[in-house]
Write an enzyme that holds these catalytic residues in place. Structure first.
Site, short mmCIF file in Angstrom:
data_model
loop_
_atom_site.label_atom_id
_atom_site.label_comp_id
_atom_site.label_asym_id
_atom_site.label_seq_id
_atom_site.Cartn_x
_atom_site.Cartn_y
_atom_site.Cartn_z
N GLY A 29 28.28 40.69 43.99
CA GLY A 29 27.28 40.73 42.78
C GLY A 29 26.26 39.32 43.06
O GLY A 29 25.17 39.25 42.84
N ALA A 50 33.92 43.80 43.05
CA ALA A 50 34.94 43.11 42.59
C ALA A 50 36.42 43.01 43.74
O ALA A 50 37.48 43.18 43.77
CB ALA A 50 35.99 44.02 41.66
N ALA A 51 35.73 42.54 44.91
CA ALA A 51 36.52 42.43 46.16
C ALA A 51 36.68 41.15 46.73
O ALA A 51 37.28 40.85 47.81
CB ALA A 51 35.64 43.29 47.12
N PRO A 100 32.00 46.29 48.79
CA PRO A 100 33.05 46.69 47.81
C PRO A 100 32.88 45.72 46.63
O PRO A 100 32.42 44.46 46.66
CB PRO A 100 34.41 46.36 48.40
CG PRO A 100 33.93 46.55 50.01
CD PRO A 100 32.54 46.02 50.22
N LYS A 157 30.17 37.86 52.07
CA LYS A 157 30.75 36.77 52.54
C LYS A 157 32.27 36.84 52.53
O LYS A 157 32.93 37.75 51.75
CB LYS A 157 30.33 35.34 51.68
CG LYS A 157 30.98 35.39 50.40
CD LYS A 157 32.37 34.75 50.30
CE LYS A 157 32.90 34.79 48.72
NZ LYS A 157 34.30 34.33 48.65
N ASP A 184 28.83 31.38 43.18
CA ASP A 184 28.64 31.72 44.62
C ASP A 184 27.48 31.77 44.88
O ASP A 184 26.88 32.09 46.22
CB ASP A 184 29.44 32.68 44.87
CG ASP A 184 31.00 32.56 45.00
OD1 ASP A 184 31.36 31.26 45.30
OD2 ASP A 184 31.60 33.70 45.20
#
Length: 300
Positions: A102, A96-97, A94, A11, A136
Site C-alpha cells: 500500500g 497485508a504482508a 501480497p 520491499k 514507509d
C-alpha cells in the site's frame, strides 16, 4: 487523453529493530529496507475533476480508505491543479504482508501526479508530504537499499545489494501491524538486532556476512502467534537459504539464495507443504529502476 503506467515495487527488511515507543504512539525504529523486483501497476489518466479509483480485486477498497486515494487527495488539495485523476490499480504485491504494498502504491501516486500535473516536486518535497500518508511511504518514494531511522522518515542511502535470489512466501493468514506493536514490549527485550553490522556487510558487499547478521525484532511477537512463519523459515534454510527472515510485521517470509535453481526448488518445497499459496522467486532491485521505466508506457 494521455495515460501512463507506473510500477510500484515491494520491499523487504534486511534487518529491523525497534528502539522505543514514542509519546505520540509511533515507534522509533532502526532498519534496513530493500526494494525487490515484485510490483503493482498503477495507470494514471487526467480527468475534468475529482478522484476515480479502479481496482482489479474485489477485496481491495476503491474509496477514501485506500492509500492510493489518500495520496491523490493530499496532492490535489496541496497543489490545486486544474482537473482530476483516474487511477487504475493492478495488484500483485501480497496484501497485508509486511511488504509495503500500500505504501509503494501511494508513493507511485506522488510520482504519477507530479508528472500528470507538472507539480515540480523533487524527491525531498515528495518525502516531506509522503510521511503524512504512512511511515514507509518516504522510503518507497526512492526505494533501493536504505537505512531507515526515526519513525521511518530519516533515510540514508546504502550501496545496492547486487547478488542473491529471493523466495518470498506469504502464508494465508492476516497479521495486524497494530497487534504486533502493541504486544512488543521493547523495554523487556535484552537482545536487539545488530543493524550496524548488517549495514557494514552491505557496504563491504559481503552477502554471507549480511545474511548472518540479519534479524527482525518483530518476529518475537508474530512467530509466537503464527507458527507457520517459523515453519517457512526452517524449510527455506533446509533447502539452502543463507538466511530466512520475516519482512516487516509479517506474515511474509523471504529466503536469500546464491543460486537461482536452489531458490526455485525451495519455492516448490514450500508449495508442496502448503505453507503458503502466494509464492515468488525474484531478486533485489536497484533504486535506479524505481519509477524510472514507468514512463515508457505513454499513450496519447
Amino acid at each position: 487523453m494521455e495515460s501512463f503506467t507506473i510500477r510500484a515495487m515491494a520491499k523487504v527488511n534486511l534487518g529491523l529493530d525497534v528502539i522505543r515507543r514514542l509519546e505520540n504512539g509511533y515507534h522509533q525504529v532502526k532498519m534496513i529496507m530493500q526494494t525487490v523486483d515484485l510490483y503493482d501497476e498503477l495507470t494514471f489518466e487526467r480527468t475534468e475533476g475529482g478522484i476515480q479509483l479502479e481496482v482489479d480485486q474485489e477485496v481491495l477498497p476503491a474509496d477514501e480508505s485506500n492509500l492510493v486515494w489518500k495520496a491523490a487527495k493530499l496532492l490535489l488539495e496541496a497543489f490545486s491543479p486544474v482537473g482530476g485523476v483516474k487511477i487504475r490499480l493492478k495488484k500483485r504485491i501480497p496484501m497485508a504482508a509486511g511488504m509495503a504494498g500500500g505504501s509503494s502504491d501511494a508513493a507511485a501516486v506522488f510520482h504519477g501526479l507530479n508528472r500528470l500535473f507538472s507539480l515540480g516536486m523533487n524527491t525531498e518535497d515528495m518525502r516531506k508530504l509522503a510521511v503524512r500518508i504512512g511511515a514507509d511511504v518516504p522510503f518507497c518514494i526512492t526505494g533501493g537499499t536504505m537505512l531507515s531511522e526515526g519513525i521511518g522518515e530519516i533515510l540514508t542511502p546504502l550501496p545496492h545489494v547486487k547478488s542473491g535470489f529471493l523466495v518470498i512466501a506469504k502464508p494465508d493468514i492476516s497479521v495486524s501491524t497494530k497487534y504486533v506493536y502493541e504486544h512488543l514490549h521493547v523495554e523487556k527485550i535484552e537482545h536487539h538486532p545488530d543493524i550496524a553490522n548488517v549495514e557494514r556487510a552491505i557496504r563491504e558487499e559481503n552477502l554471507e556476512e549480511m545474511c548472518a547478521c540479519m534479524e527482525n525484532i518483530l518476529e518475537t511477537v508474530t512467530e509466537k502467534k503464527y507458527p507457520v512463519i517459523s515453519q517457512i523459515k526452517s524449510e527455506l534454510k533446509r533447502k539452502g537459504a543463507l538466511t530466512a527472515l520475516m519482512s516487516g510485521s509479517g506474515p511474509s517470509v523471504f529466503g536469500i539464495f546464491r543460486i537461482k535453481e536452489q531458490a526455485m526448488e525451495a519455492c516448490e518445497a514450500i508449495r508442496k507443504k502448503e505453507f503458503a499459496k502466494e509464492l515468488f522467486v525474484t531478486n533485489f532491485a536497484d533504486r535506479s529502476c524505481i519509477f524510472q521505466d514507468a514512463f515508457s508506457d505513454v499513450r496519447e
